[in-house]
Design an enzyme around this catalytic site. Structure first.
Site, PDB file in Angstrom:
ATOM      1  N   GLU A 122      46.594  54.449 -40.026  1.00 44.35           N
ATOM      2  CA  GLU A 122      45.338  53.881 -40.524  1.00 44.35           C
ATOM      3  C   GLU A 122      45.590  53.005 -41.749  1.00 44.35           C
ATOM      4  OE1 GLU A 122      42.453  53.907 -39.053  1.00 44.35           O
ATOM      5  OE2 GLU A 122      43.345  55.065 -37.409  1.00 44.35           O
ATOM      6  N   SER A 208      67.078  47.931 -37.440  1.00 42.60           N
ATOM      7  CA  SER A 208      66.121  47.463 -36.432  1.00 42.60           C
ATOM      8  C   SER A 208      66.755  47.147 -35.079  1.00 42.60           C
ATOM      9  CB  SER A 208      65.372  46.232 -36.942  1.00 42.60           C
ATOM     10  OG  SER A 208      64.493  46.578 -37.985  1.00 42.60           O
ATOM     11  N   HIS A 337      53.627  51.635 -29.089  1.00 44.13           N
ATOM     12  CA  HIS A 337      55.023  51.491 -29.521  1.00 44.13           C
ATOM     13  C   HIS A 337      55.085  51.332 -31.030  1.00 44.13           C
ATOM     14  CE1 HIS A 337      59.186  50.204 -29.744  1.00 44.13           C
ATOM     15  NE2 HIS A 337      58.784  49.143 -30.417  1.00 44.13           N
ATOM     16  N   SER A 338      54.243  50.494 -31.569  1.00 47.50           N
ATOM     17  CA  SER A 338      54.155  50.278 -33.016  1.00 47.50           C
ATOM     18  C   SER A 338      52.786  49.699 -33.296  1.00 47.50           C
ATOM     19  CB  SER A 338      55.253  49.314 -33.498  1.00 47.50           C
ATOM     20  OG  SER A 338      54.973  47.987 -33.049  1.00 47.50           O
TER      21      SER A 338
END
Length: 446
Positions: A122, A208, A337-338
């Site tokens: 959030e 990453s 996923h993200s």
């Protein structure tokens, strides 16, 4: 005749041999060749198909029927589990018989991670942080595996293993500091959110690019083996990352160098938007292990005890026998996923709801606890309130902290800063001196 044939072959293929070389071959004769090539004397001749092949590259038998191997030789690698979906132990001999205190730590770690995920998700949606990745539905794979390791075992994660750090008592304040990139961040604000790392807890900083951690983990395991460190390396990755070339290189190096490493694949059904049906045609990831000579198992990733048992045994044998192990934990990614992804574009709400409501690792463990009389509704309510308060306190603290000093952009790479980098640092200083009013410099440490 054999000598003449050899000479002819050499004459045709190697210009560097010359006439003297050919004459030498002729003078040596068959005995000379045998003397100069002792391996040829050791060769055996097999007059029929009943004899075993001696090829160095495989262990097999001869056949006289043309037949290709089918992709799915067996019906499928079975999924090992200890608890059913109602938290009941299926086979008492597989019950790890963990004490109440340990099982409660499992549950509190999983639920605290879930609470942190909701608040930080959030937070990103409100523009407070730039990016986030939740762990919804995969908490059991993190906690079950982390609990089975020694605290000094080295962890190479992908980016969805925050529960491993949480089980190792990584403070909420540092989770928040990393996601906010503030002055308390161990990485000094130079990494994307959720790219955690902690030297004291033996958790290598996340990178990453997919699968780069796999060959790195093998190298670390090989070093531990050479040092007789009595230590294992665990490497986490998803089924999508297993399609990368680094996965092949890592598996093969680990097997041939006999490294004490655990490859832990979280098969959660999707690699961003790519479902497993489009990711591979074989029987998942565990089926690849035998091809590399790696001991492999498939477990129910939503069963924290199954994950614990498999990881504990793999760890024991990896250290004792110096060999790699592959664990494929079958689970489901309930969240997107993200924060850059909208999974409703490629899967249905009903599909997600099934895993969230019917087969969730947290609810399964809660059923187990309640069945033992170790947890009740009042304790649940109190813990949910307490855990949210703890997360919110760390959240508010992270928001109040300033960002790291901009000069830290140039540190921690070279022992002595090279001229080119010093030039860039001086250029930034001049720019900020001239146009500093256009930047929120009061939000940064001086």
């Amino acid at each position: 005749m054999a000598v003449a044939a050899a000479a002819a072959k050499l004459r045709g293929s190697g210009r560097g041999l010359g006439q003297a070389g050919v004459l030498l071959l002729r003078r040596l004769g068959a005995r000379g060749l045998a003397r100069y090539h002792p391996r040829r004397q050791e060769q055996q001749h097999f007059p029929s198909l009943d004899d075993k092949p001696q090829f160095p590259g495989a262990s097999a038998e001869f056949v006289d029927k043309l037949e290709f191997i089918q992709p799915n030789v067996i019906s499928g690698i079975p999924v090992y589990r200890v608890m059913d979906r109602q938290g009941q132990i299926i086979n008492p001999s597989e019950d790890p018989h963990l004490p109440q205190e340990t099982v409660l730590k499992f549950y509190k770690s999983m639920t605290l991670l879930n609470t942190m995920d909701r608040i930080l998700y959030e937070s990103q949606r409100q523009g407070r942080i730039s990016f986030y990745m939740t762990n919804y539905g995969e908490e059991g794979t993190h906690v079950g595996s982390a609990a089975a390791l020694d605290s000094t075992d080295l962890v190479f994660g992908q980016y969805r293993e925050a529960g491993v750090l949480m089980y190792r008592d990584y403070p909420l304040e540092l989770f928040m500091a990393q996601c906010y990139g503030n002055a308390s961040d161990l990485g000094k604000g130079r990494q994307m959110p959720v790219h955690y790392g902690c030297k004291e807890r033996h958790f290598v900083t996340i990178s990453s690019p997919l699968a780069t951690q796999i060959p790195q983990a093998v190298g670390a395991a090989y070093a531990a083996k050479r040092a007789n460190a009595n230590r294992v390396v665990i490497c986490y990755f998803g089924e999508g990352a297993a399609s990368e070339g680094d996965a092949h290189a890592g598996f093969n190096f680990a097997a041939t160098l006999e490294c004490p490493v655990i490859f832990f694949c979280r098969n959660n059904g999707y690699a961003i938007s790519t479902p497993t049906s489009e990711q591979y045609r074989g029987d998942g990831i565990a089926a690849r292990g035998p091809g590399y000579g790696i001991m492999s198992i498939r477990v129910d990733g939503n069963d924290v005890f199954a994950v614990y048992n498999a990881t504990k045994e793999a760890r024991r044998r990896a250290v004792a026998e110096n060999q790699p192990f592959l664990i494929e934990a079958m689970t489901y990614r309930i969240g997107h996923h993200s924060t850059s992804d909208d999974s409703s574009a490629y899967r249905s709400v009903d599909e997600v709801n099934y895993w969230d409501k019917q087969d969730h690792p947290i609810s399964r463990l809660r059923h187990y606890l309640q069945g033992r009389g170790w947890w009740d509704d009042e304790q649940e309510k109190a813990w949910r309130k307490q855990s949210r308060k703890k997360v919110m306190e760390a959240f508010e603290q992270a928001e109040r902290k300033p960002k790291p000093n901009p000069n830290l952009l140039f540190s921690d790479v070279y022992q002595e800063m090279p001229a080119q980098l010093r030039k860039q640092q001086e250029s930034l200083a001049r720019h900020l001196q001239a146009y500093g009013e256009h930047y929120p410099l009061d939000h940064f440490e001086k």
